[in-house]
Motif scaffolding. Structure first.
Motif, PDB file in Angstrom:
ATOM      1  N   ILE A  80       0.840  -1.197   0.000  1.00 48.36           N
ATOM      2  CA  ILE A  80       0.000   0.000   0.000  1.00 48.36           C
ATOM      3  C   ILE A  80       0.875   1.248   0.000  1.00 48.36           C
ATOM      4  O   ILE A  80       1.823   1.347   0.787  1.00 48.36           O
ATOM      5  N   SER A  81       0.555   2.170  -0.879  1.00 44.73           N
ATOM      6  CA  SER A  81       1.211   3.481  -0.841  1.00 44.73           C
ATOM      7  C   SER A  81       0.140   4.562  -0.827  1.00 44.73           C
ATOM      8  O   SER A  81      -0.976   4.354  -1.304  1.00 44.73           O
ATOM      9  N   THR A 128      -6.883  -4.333   0.874  1.00 46.15           N
ATOM     10  CA  THR A 128      -7.114  -5.771   0.776  1.00 46.15           C
ATOM     11  C   THR A 128      -6.903  -6.202  -0.667  1.00 46.15           C
ATOM     12  O   THR A 128      -7.465  -5.601  -1.588  1.00 46.15           O
ATOM     13  N   SER A 129      -6.097  -7.248  -0.846  1.00 49.84           N
ATOM     14  CA  SER A 129      -5.841  -7.767  -2.189  1.00 49.84           C
ATOM     15  C   SER A 129      -7.036  -8.599  -2.653  1.00 49.84           C
ATOM     16  O   SER A 129      -7.929  -8.923  -1.867  1.00 49.84           O
ATOM     17  N   GLY A 130      -7.028  -8.988  -3.905  1.00 46.94           N
ATOM     18  CA  GLY A 130      -8.084  -9.837  -4.447  1.00 46.94           C
ATOM     19  C   GLY A 130      -8.149 -11.192  -3.765  1.00 46.94           C
ATOM     20  O   GLY A 130      -9.192 -11.840  -3.744  1.00 46.94           O
ATOM     21  N   TYR A 136     -10.131  -0.732  -0.320  1.00 49.41           N
ATOM     22  CA  TYR A 136      -9.510   0.104   0.705  1.00 49.41           C
ATOM     23  C   TYR A 136     -10.545   0.536   1.737  1.00 49.41           C
ATOM     24  O   TYR A 136     -11.714   0.744   1.404  1.00 49.41           O
ATOM     25  N   THR A 137     -10.088   0.704   2.977  1.00 45.72           N
ATOM     26  CA  THR A 137     -10.893   1.354   4.017  1.00 45.72           C
ATOM     27  C   THR A 137      -9.995   2.351   4.730  1.00 45.72           C
ATOM     28  O   THR A 137      -8.875   2.025   5.124  1.00 45.72           O
ATOM     29  N   TRP A 138     -10.501   3.579   4.884  1.00 37.66           N
ATOM     30  CA  TRP A 138      -9.766   4.654   5.553  1.00 37.66           C
ATOM     31  C   TRP A 138     -10.283   4.813   6.971  1.00 37.66           C
ATOM     32  O   TRP A 138     -11.494   4.831   7.202  1.00 37.66           O
TER      33      TRP A 138
END
Length: 134
Positions: free
Chosen positions: A20-21, A77-79, A47-49
Protein backbone atom coordinates in the motif's frame (compact mmCIF):
# COMPACT_ATOMS: atom_id res chain seq x y z
CA UNK A 1 -3.40 -54.09 8.62
CA UNK A 2 0.13 -53.91 9.59
CA UNK A 3 2.74 -52.07 7.51
CA UNK A 4 0.27 -50.12 5.37
CA UNK A 5 1.09 -46.49 4.63
CA UNK A 6 -1.25 -43.67 3.91
CA UNK A 7 -0.22 -40.61 1.90
CA UNK A 8 -1.96 -37.28 2.43
CA UNK A 9 -1.30 -34.21 0.34
CA UNK A 10 -2.09 -30.55 0.64
CA UNK A 11 -1.96 -27.77 -1.91
CA UNK A 12 -0.80 -24.49 -0.36
CA UNK A 13 -1.32 -21.12 -2.00
CA UNK A 14 0.79 -18.32 -0.50
CA UNK A 15 -0.29 -14.88 -1.68
CA UNK A 16 1.81 -11.75 -1.22
CA UNK A 17 0.62 -8.92 1.01
CA UNK A 18 -0.47 -5.85 -0.93
CA UNK A 19 2.08 -3.03 -0.96
CA UNK A 20 0.00 0.00 0.00
CA UNK A 21 1.21 3.48 -0.84
CA UNK A 22 -0.45 6.82 -0.11
CA UNK A 23 -0.13 10.06 -2.03
CA UNK A 24 -1.29 13.29 -0.44
CA UNK A 25 -2.33 16.67 -1.80
CA UNK A 26 -0.99 19.09 -0.68
CA UNK A 27 2.27 17.24 -1.24
CA UNK A 28 3.92 18.27 2.04
CA UNK A 29 0.97 16.99 4.10
CA UNK A 30 0.42 20.48 5.55
CA UNK A 31 -3.03 21.96 5.13
CA UNK A 32 -4.61 25.21 6.25
CA UNK A 33 -7.21 24.86 9.01
CA UNK A 34 -10.43 23.82 7.26
CA UNK A 35 -8.68 23.51 3.89
CA UNK A 36 -9.02 20.51 1.58
CA UNK A 37 -6.66 17.56 1.62
CA UNK A 38 -6.86 14.48 -0.59
CA UNK A 39 -5.29 11.13 0.29
CA UNK A 40 -5.12 8.50 -2.44
CA UNK A 41 -4.22 4.86 -1.76
CA UNK A 42 -2.89 2.38 -4.30
CA UNK A 43 -1.54 -1.16 -4.36
CA UNK A 44 -4.63 -3.19 -3.39
CA UNK A 45 -8.07 -4.14 -4.71
CA UNK A 46 -10.18 -2.50 -1.98
CA UNK A 47 -9.51 0.10 0.71
CA UNK A 48 -10.89 1.35 4.02
CA UNK A 49 -9.77 4.65 5.55
CA UNK A 50 -9.68 5.12 9.34
CA UNK A 51 -8.74 7.70 11.94
CA UNK A 52 -8.94 7.17 15.71
CA UNK A 53 -10.82 3.86 15.22
CA UNK A 54 -13.49 5.61 13.12
CA UNK A 55 -14.27 4.24 9.68
CA UNK A 56 -14.26 7.16 7.26
CA UNK A 57 -14.82 5.69 3.79
CA UNK A 58 -14.31 2.48 1.81
CA UNK A 59 -12.80 4.02 -1.31
CA UNK A 60 -9.26 4.53 -2.58
CA UNK A 61 -9.59 8.34 -2.33
CA UNK A 62 -10.28 10.23 0.90
CA UNK A 63 -11.03 13.97 0.75
CA UNK A 64 -11.15 15.74 4.10
CA UNK A 65 -11.12 19.18 5.73
CA UNK A 66 -9.04 18.64 8.88
CA UNK A 67 -9.07 21.14 11.75
CA UNK A 68 -6.33 19.46 13.80
CA UNK A 69 -3.26 17.31 13.22
CA UNK A 70 -4.51 13.80 12.45
CA UNK A 71 -3.09 10.45 11.36
CA UNK A 72 -5.14 8.67 8.70
CA UNK A 73 -4.70 4.93 8.14
CA UNK A 74 -5.75 2.98 5.08
CA UNK A 75 -6.15 -0.78 5.08
CA UNK A 76 -5.81 -2.33 1.65
CA UNK A 77 -7.11 -5.77 0.78
CA UNK A 78 -5.84 -7.77 -2.19
CA UNK A 79 -8.08 -9.84 -4.45
CA UNK A 80 -7.00 -12.90 -2.47
CA UNK A 81 -8.08 -11.35 0.86
CA UNK A 82 -4.61 -10.44 2.18
CA UNK A 83 -4.37 -7.10 4.00
CA UNK A 84 -1.75 -4.52 4.87
CA UNK A 85 -1.88 -0.88 5.86
CA UNK A 86 -0.22 2.51 5.45
CA UNK A 87 -0.60 5.75 7.42
CA UNK A 88 -0.32 9.43 6.58
CA UNK A 89 -0.25 12.31 9.03
CA UNK A 90 -1.74 15.64 8.03
CA UNK A 91 -0.46 18.72 9.82
CA UNK A 92 -2.94 21.57 10.16
CA UNK A 93 -1.59 25.10 10.03
CA UNK A 94 -3.70 27.45 12.14
CA UNK A 95 -3.65 31.02 10.93
CA UNK A 96 -3.54 33.72 13.57
CA UNK A 97 -4.60 37.20 12.48
CA UNK A 98 -2.16 40.02 13.00
CA UNK A 99 -3.11 43.60 13.76
CA UNK A 100 -1.19 46.82 14.09
CA UNK A 101 -1.78 50.52 14.52
CA UNK A 102 -0.19 53.32 12.55
CA UNK A 103 -0.34 57.10 12.96
CA UNK A 104 0.75 59.46 10.23
CA UNK A 105 0.20 62.87 8.72
CA UNK A 106 -1.33 63.21 5.24
CA UNK A 107 -1.08 59.61 4.02
CA UNK A 108 0.18 56.13 4.89
CA UNK A 109 1.47 53.44 2.55
CA UNK A 110 0.97 49.82 3.56
CA UNK A 111 1.56 46.79 1.33
CA UNK A 112 1.68 48.90 -1.81
CA UNK A 113 -1.55 50.82 -1.08
CA UNK A 114 -1.68 54.50 -0.05
CA UNK A 115 -4.32 55.41 2.55
CA UNK A 116 -5.39 59.04 2.92
CA UNK A 117 -8.23 58.59 5.44
CA UNK A 118 -8.36 57.16 8.94
CA UNK A 119 -9.95 53.73 9.20
CA UNK A 120 -9.47 50.03 9.72
CA UNK A 121 -7.97 48.34 6.71
CA UNK A 122 -7.51 44.62 6.09
CA UNK A 123 -4.79 43.02 4.01
CA UNK A 124 -5.17 39.35 3.10
CA UNK A 125 -2.09 37.49 1.93
CA UNK A 126 -0.68 33.98 1.89
CA UNK A 127 1.78 33.08 4.65
CA UNK A 128 4.86 30.90 4.11
CA UNK A 129 2.77 27.71 4.16
CA UNK A 130 0.34 29.05 1.54
CA UNK A 131 -2.50 29.66 4.01
CA UNK A 132 -4.47 32.90 3.83
CA UNK A 133 -3.31 35.33 6.50
CA UNK A 134 -5.27 38.42 7.53
Amino acid sequence: MEGCQSVDSITVFVYPLPEISVTVVPVEGVVCNGGDATLTASGAATYTWWNDNNLLVSLPVLTINPTQNTVYTVIGTSGEGCTSSASQQLLVHNVSPESMNAETCDDYEWNGVTYTESGIYTYIHDDLTGCEQV
